[in-house]
Write an enzyme that holds these catalytic residues in place. Structure first.
Site, PDB file in Angstrom:
ATOM      1  N   GLU A   1       0.829  -1.232   0.000  1.00 22.48           N
ATOM      2  CA  GLU A   1       0.000   0.000   0.000  1.00 22.48           C
ATOM      3  C   GLU A   1       0.853   1.269   0.000  1.00 22.48           C
ATOM      4  O   GLU A   1       0.689   2.152   0.851  1.00 22.48           O
ATOM      5  CB  GLU A   1      -0.960  -0.005   1.198  1.00 22.48           C
TER       6      GLU A   1
ATOM      7  N   GLU B   1      -5.381  -8.581  -0.236  1.00 24.97           N
ATOM      8  CA  GLU B   1      -6.102  -8.265   1.017  1.00 24.97           C
ATOM      9  C   GLU B   1      -7.551  -8.023   0.646  1.00 24.97           C
ATOM     10  O   GLU B   1      -7.861  -7.099  -0.108  1.00 24.97           O
ATOM     11  CB  GLU B   1      -5.527  -7.012   1.692  1.00 24.97           C
TER      12      GLU B   1
HETATM   13  O1  AHR Z   1      -5.190  -5.822   7.253  1.00 24.91           O
HETATM   14  C1  AHR Z   1      -5.037  -4.655   7.998  1.00 24.91           C
HETATM   15  C2  AHR Z   1      -4.321  -3.551   7.223  1.00 24.91           C
HETATM   16  O2  AHR Z   1      -5.131  -3.127   6.175  1.00 24.91           O
HETATM   17  C3  AHR Z   1      -3.024  -3.927   6.540  1.00 24.91           C
HETATM   18  O3  AHR Z   1      -1.922  -3.820   7.386  1.00 24.91           O
HETATM   19  C4  AHR Z   1      -2.918  -2.917   5.449  1.00 24.91           C
HETATM   20  O4  AHR Z   1      -2.202  -3.383   4.345  1.00 24.91           O
HETATM   21  C5  AHR Z   1      -4.363  -2.557   5.136  1.00 24.91           C
HETATM   22  O5  AHR Z   1      -4.557  -1.195   5.113  1.00 24.91           O
END
Ligand code: AHR
Length: 502
Positions: free
Chosen positions: A173, A292
């Protein structure tokens, strides 16, 4: 009750079901590692401190790959702190989550856990505070056979054989203002390209994931992917996508149709990848790593800056309802129907932190509601994903407009001809009568129909009532006029397994 029709034809194959679509994610965050997968002294822990109840549930969940060690955490991580004799490892400040990182769990412990859990590791390197050299050092430590500084260090740490980790994420990110070491798209694109080039020299067999936007709502979404790929197209294999869903305001239909948002997001990223590929007249194709995704009541999170320094604090341990599980099952359907391009996906996360598995120090691990659609899809989505034509009434969402009341996708095992249909009814008030036409495959019969939802939509599983929510078997199906007739209760997710009638 309303009626909808779906045509499933074995001729319309999207792609083989990607093995790594059922990945998950373990970050050094909250109680994901410490008190989650690793808790020395717990009655369920083995000699290495790995909780065997978590290993068992991870296998039952059907997880095929796990991304590690972050997440935001990785952007400030010094991997060297987590290897070697434990008594020499420092306690470090984790700036991502304002936590104290004891470093008693690191790369080699993770690889022991991954082998025991039979999951493929996906590693992320720090491109927030570090860069090309450290990424190469870590890769040398992990994958180089021996006879060099870092590979010999691994051997000195008692790990003779290289880990041979295939997939590596180039940071995390990097567009996010919350990220330690945030970058502009051009800065990141250049760094990702140079890191990729050097890492491939260390180990030509690796595959690399460049960071896409942190989510579809980022102001630079689209242009970020285009700029990063302009720089790194020839040296990366994947671009990443992240998305977390929750209900916004009173738009319940919009929440129930989160999979439509995911569809649009995926299709936008595919378009951007292919635009850059066309511009470069490239024969390569960049695939998507949705590394994610989940539901997260993010609006309830106080934010990183307001956390107090602590060791393994309780962070975002969201408790999921039956309705959440219905939405999660639908999100998996979105991933499946894009399996020609999305070939890695990681449910974020695995244990305690927005997770399907929960633990406490004084009891065994239990399954949250979202565990079930994931486990059932991982178990039954076998063979090939099929393109399905659905004719359904619509519902109105304030944010999305008209959305299909019923959504479904299907997979087929070529050898047996068995078809697994995954379906949701998003209507809050009415059951759906789903009429399935099985295309040129001839008549089928239902051999299993498992339902989650329909009633008690706010029910959750907890430490006190770990078995309150479990999927139930349904007998509400039959054959009429050559159609398979299946009843889908209001706000429900179903797995319907059919077999050809011989
Ligand atoms: O999964 C929690 C957080 O969400 C992770 O660390 C990040 O990559 C995302 O913003």
């Amino acid at each position: 009750m309303f009626t909808c029709t779906a045509t499933i034809d074995p001729a319309f194959v999207i792609a083989p079901v990607p093995h790594r679509l059922f990945g998950s994610f373990v970050e050094h965050m909250g109680r994901s590692v410490y008190g989650g997968i690793y808790e020395p002294g717990h009655p369920e822990a083995d000699v290495n401190g790995l909780r065997l109840d978590v290993v068992k549930l991870t296998k039952e969940l059907g997880v095929s790959a796990v991304r590690y060690p972050g997440g935001n955490f990785v952007s400030g991580y010094r991997w060297e702190d987590g290897v070697g004799p434990r008594e020499q490892r420092p306690v470090a400040l984790d700036l991502a989550w304002r936590s104290l990182e004891p470093n008693t769990f690191g790369l080699n412990e993770f690889m022991t856990w991954a082998r025991q859990t039979e999951v493929e590791p996906i590693m992320a390197v720090n491109l927030g505070t570090r860069g090309v050299e450290d990424a190469c050092n870590l890769l040398e430590y992990a994958n180089f056979p021996g006879g060099t500084r870092y590979s010999d260090l691994r051997i000195a740490h008692g790990v003779r054989e290289p880990h041979n980790i295939r997939t590596w994420c180039l940071g995390n990110e990097m567009d996010g203002p919350w990220q330690i070491g945030q970058k502009t798209a051009t800065e990141y694109g250049r760094l990702a390209a140079e890191t990729a080039k050097a890492m491939r020299r260390v180990d030509p067999d690796i595959e690399l994931v460049a960071c896409g936007s942190s989510n579809e709502r980022m102001p630079t979404f689209g242009s970020w992917e285009a700029t990063v790929l302009d720089e790194a197209y020839d040296v990366v294999d994947y671009i990443s996508l992240h998305a977390y869903f929750e209900q916004h305001g009173d738009d319940r239909v919009g929440f129930l149709a989160s999979a439509d948002t995911m569809d649009r997001f995926i299709e936008g990223v595919i378009a951007t990848c292919d635009h850059i590929g066309a511009k470069k007249r490239s024969r390569r194709r960049i695939n998507l790593s949705f590394d994610e995704w989940n539901l997260w009541y993010e609006s309830r999170f106080v934010g990183q800056d307001r956390l107090d320094w602590a060791r393994a604090p309780r962070l975002i341990e969201d408790e999921y309802t039956v309705e959440d599980a219905v939405v999660l099952g639908n999100l998996l359907m979105s991933l499946l129907r894009h399996s020609d391009r999305v070939t890695i996906a990681c449910l974020a996360q695995l244990v305690n932190v927005i997770a399907p598995i929960r633990t406490e120090p004084d009891t065994g691990a239990w399954r949250q509601t979202i565990f079930y659609p994931f486990a059932l899809t991982a178990r039954h989505a076998r063979g090939e994903v099929l393109r399905v034509a659905v004719d359904s009434p619509t519902l109105y969402s304030r944010t999305l407009g008209d959305v299909s009341a019923v959504d479904l996708t299907a997979t087929r095992e070529p050898d047996s001809g068995d078809i697994a249909v995954f379906a949701v009814n998003r209507d809050e008030h009415q059951s759906a009568r789903l009429r399935l036409r099985m295309g040129i495959d001839g008549a089928h019969e239902v051999v299993e129909h498992v339902v989650l939802g329909g009633d008690d939509l706010l029910a959750t599983n907890s430490k006190e009532t770990p078995g309150r929510v479990i999927p139930r078997s349904s007998t509400r199906h039959g054959i009429e006029d050559g159609f398979l007739d299946v009843e889908l209760p209001p706000v429900s997710w179903s797995m319907i397994r059919t077999t050809p009638i011989r």
